[in-house]
Design a protein around this motif. Structure first.
Motif, mmCIF file in Angstrom:
data_model
loop_
_atom_site.group_PDB
_atom_site.id
_atom_site.type_symbol
_atom_site.label_atom_id
_atom_site.label_comp_id
_atom_site.label_asym_id
_atom_site.label_seq_id
_atom_site.Cartn_x
_atom_site.Cartn_y
_atom_site.Cartn_z
ATOM 1 N N ALA A 463 0.695 -1.153 0.037
ATOM 2 C CA ALA A 463 0.010 -0.134 -0.031
ATOM 3 C C ALA A 463 0.839 1.366 -0.205
ATOM 4 C CB ALA A 463 -0.943 -0.054 1.252
ATOM 5 N N ILE A 464 1.979 1.127 0.945
ATOM 6 C CA ILE A 464 2.888 2.327 0.751
ATOM 7 C C ILE A 464 3.398 2.507 -0.737
ATOM 8 C CG2 ILE A 464 5.141 3.131 1.610
ATOM 9 C CD1 ILE A 464 4.621 1.873 4.227
ATOM 10 N N VAL A 465 3.942 1.407 -1.445
ATOM 11 C CA VAL A 465 4.585 1.609 -2.656
ATOM 12 C C VAL A 465 3.625 2.021 -3.618
ATOM 13 C CG1 VAL A 465 5.482 0.343 -4.657
ATOM 14 C CG2 VAL A 465 6.311 -0.158 -2.161
ATOM 15 N N LEU A 466 2.204 1.641 -3.755
ATOM 16 C CA LEU A 466 1.160 1.961 -4.516
ATOM 17 C C LEU A 466 0.913 3.451 -4.394
ATOM 18 C CD1 LEU A 466 -1.057 -1.304 -4.554
ATOM 19 C CD2 LEU A 466 0.687 -0.362 -6.470
ATOM 20 N N GLY A 467 0.807 3.715 -2.998
ATOM 21 C CA GLY A 467 0.232 5.246 -2.933
ATOM 22 C C GLY A 467 1.583 6.083 -3.110
ATOM 23 N N LEU A 468 2.749 5.725 -2.971
ATOM 24 C CA LEU A 468 3.980 6.407 -3.778
ATOM 25 C C LEU A 468 3.661 6.699 -5.181
ATOM 26 C CD1 LEU A 468 6.628 7.893 -3.727
ATOM 27 C CD2 LEU A 468 7.781 5.561 -3.657
ATOM 28 N N ARG A 469 3.460 5.459 -5.929
ATOM 29 C CA ARG A 469 3.236 5.556 -7.447
ATOM 30 C C ARG A 469 2.159 6.749 -7.721
ATOM 31 N NH1 ARG A 469 3.608 0.184 -10.192
ATOM 32 N NH2 ARG A 469 3.703 1.579 -12.028
#
Length: 486
Positions: A463-469
């Motif tokens: 979720a952190i990675v997708l939020g960053l993208r």
């Protein structure tokens, strides 16, 4: 007189060493520290007998090594940036090799533990600076492949340790597990001296004073945390809680100190870079989950599936073997399809495997455990290659050692947290304080619930990675704290 050249310019590219020899030197520097963890574990029972020491004291042979790496790795990376990475890497390999020899010659347990701590100090330099050298040795479009290779060497060291150590002990005794590594250390030292480029700071502004106060505070903070996670096993008694409080106080003092000194060990604004922060957080979370497979696996295989010890060891070796086989292909996929996409796929693979382990009935037998484990470890290999590439690829040359040290630190902290916290989750879910005496159904319940927690942890990282993208697409621009940062 030839003009000075900046990092990344054509003259620097021409000074790059022959790639095959450079990668051999870096591979050895990655292999030896990981091999020294797993090969020592298998020798603990023999050391206890030979040195006439109780097992809880002999465990410090492992703890001292990990503690030294954890407390020193960030400072080693930063010192390499300031004093020259090649110089410090050579020093680290020399210290590691000398300490390895001292381990093999130690006449008693206190000297063996002290030598292991010294060996860990050398290993901290090797681990912190090996990935930092990738930028000096390979073109950017091959960064992923090399990161995959280094991940493979780390997995090979972990996988090779138990079998190699067992053979050496059976034939020559426990001292051989240390003495056999000395020639490899000397080879790594010779290759590093011959083929890796000198990476002293290119400008006088880079020659800042080393933040010794910050380094000491960070070492105390990390050391207290590491001891809290290991000193009482899977339980958290008064000593562990006290150490956690010391770690918290040390962290607060470290933050205050770093905001006031002119040349801090760690510029806290670096952590505002969302890509770096996400890379460090997900690395810690994934490492926590990978340690879960090592903590839970033996109990599930032996007690829930009723396998004999030899078969348990064979099944457990499947994980590191898959990581070793998939590391280089994962790196190539990262170069071809991009690090961000591969991070997402790798994390998704880990989540899928963990969910399968949380749902798989014991009636599925060994296959029901091995197939999800393969998914977890293959996803881990892909994540490692991609995440290391994403974090390191655009880092300023003057910060490569520091960021590499932070990345290795996040992995180490995750492993220690997984060993302690996830072990406690397993025992709690099984409903017993002593898992070794638990019934098969209790162990299976503990396995399922522990891997459910593991899947949630990695899902949080995803979720952190997708939020960053999503954030980067909505607000495109220069990422702070990377190549443009001091």
């Amino acid at each position: 007189m030839r003009p000075a050249t900046l990092p990344g310019t054509e003259p620097e590219q021409k000074r790059r060493p022959p790639l095959a020899w450079a990668l051999t030197a870096l591979s050895l520097s990655m292999l030896l520290p990981s091999l020294s963890v797993s090969i020592a574990n298998v020798g603990l029972p023999n050391m206890a007998v030979a040195l006439d020491a109780p097992f809880n004291e002999v465990q410090w042979v492992v703890i001292a090594y990990l503690l030294a790496i954890t407390t020193l790795i960030v400072g080693a990376g930063r010192l390499g940036d300031l004093a020259g990475r090649r110089r410090l890497l050579l020093s680290g390999i020399a210290v590691f090799t000398l300490a390895t020899l001292l381990c093999g010659l130690a006449p008693n347990l206190p000297l063996l533990v002290a030598a292991r701590a010294l060996q860990g100090a050398g290993a901290a330099c090797m681990m912190a600076l090996t990935m930092a050298f990738v930028g000096e040795t390979v073109p950017k479009d091959r960064t992923g492949s090399v990161m995959g290779l280094l991940g493979t060497m780390s997995a090979v060291g972990t996988a090779l340790g138990p079998s190699l150590g067992g053979t050496l002990i059976a034939v020559f005794g426990w001292r051989a597990i240390f003495l056999a590594a000395v020639p490899l250390g000397l080879l790594a030292l010779a290759l590093t001296f011959r083929v890796l480029p000198d990476t002293a700071p290119a400008t006088s502004s880079a020659r800042q004073r080393f933040d010794s106060v910050g380094a000491a505070l960070l070492a105390i903070t990390l050391g207290a945390y590491a001891l809290a996670m290991t000193i009482e096993g899977n339980s958290f008694g008064p000593l562990a809680i006290g150490l956690l409080l010391v770690s918290g106080a040390g962290l607060a003092l470290f933050v205050i100190t770093e905001s006031r000194v002119s040349s801090p060990l760690l510029t806290l604004s670096m952590l505002r870079d969302p890509a770096l922060a996400a890379g460090l957080i997900t690395s810690a979370l994934v490492s926590t989950v990978m340690m879960t497979t090592l903590v839970v696996g033996p109990f599930h295989l032996a007690l829930a599936l009723d396998l004999d010890p030899a078969f348990v060891g064979l099944v457990m070796s499947a994980g590191p073997a898959v990581s070793a086989l998939t590391g280089v292909p994962a790196g190539r996929a990262t170069d071809r399809f991009g690090a961000e996409a591969m991070v997402v796929i790798g994390l998704s693979g880990i989540i899928g495997g963990a969910v399968a382990l949380s749902l798989m009935p014991t009636a599925a037998g060994v296959i029901g455990y091995v197939l999800p484990l393969v998914a977890v470890t293959a996803g881990y290999a892909l994540f490692q290659a991609a995440n290391n590439t994403a974090v390191m690829k655009d880092v300023s040359p003057r910060r490569r050692g520091l960021v590499s040290g932070m990345l290795n630190l996040s992995r180490n902290l995750g492993l220690m947290t997984g060993a302690s916290v996830m072990g406690a989750v397993f025992a709690f879910a099984a409903g017993t304080s002593d898992v070794t005496t638990a019934a098969a159904a209790e162990v299976a319940r503990g396995t399922h619930r522990t891997f459910a927690v593991a899947a949630l942890l990695v899902a949080f990282g995803l979720a952190i990675v997708l939020g960053l993208r999503l954030r980067s697409r909505l607000s495109p621009g220069v990422r702070p704290g990377r190549a443009d940062a001091e």
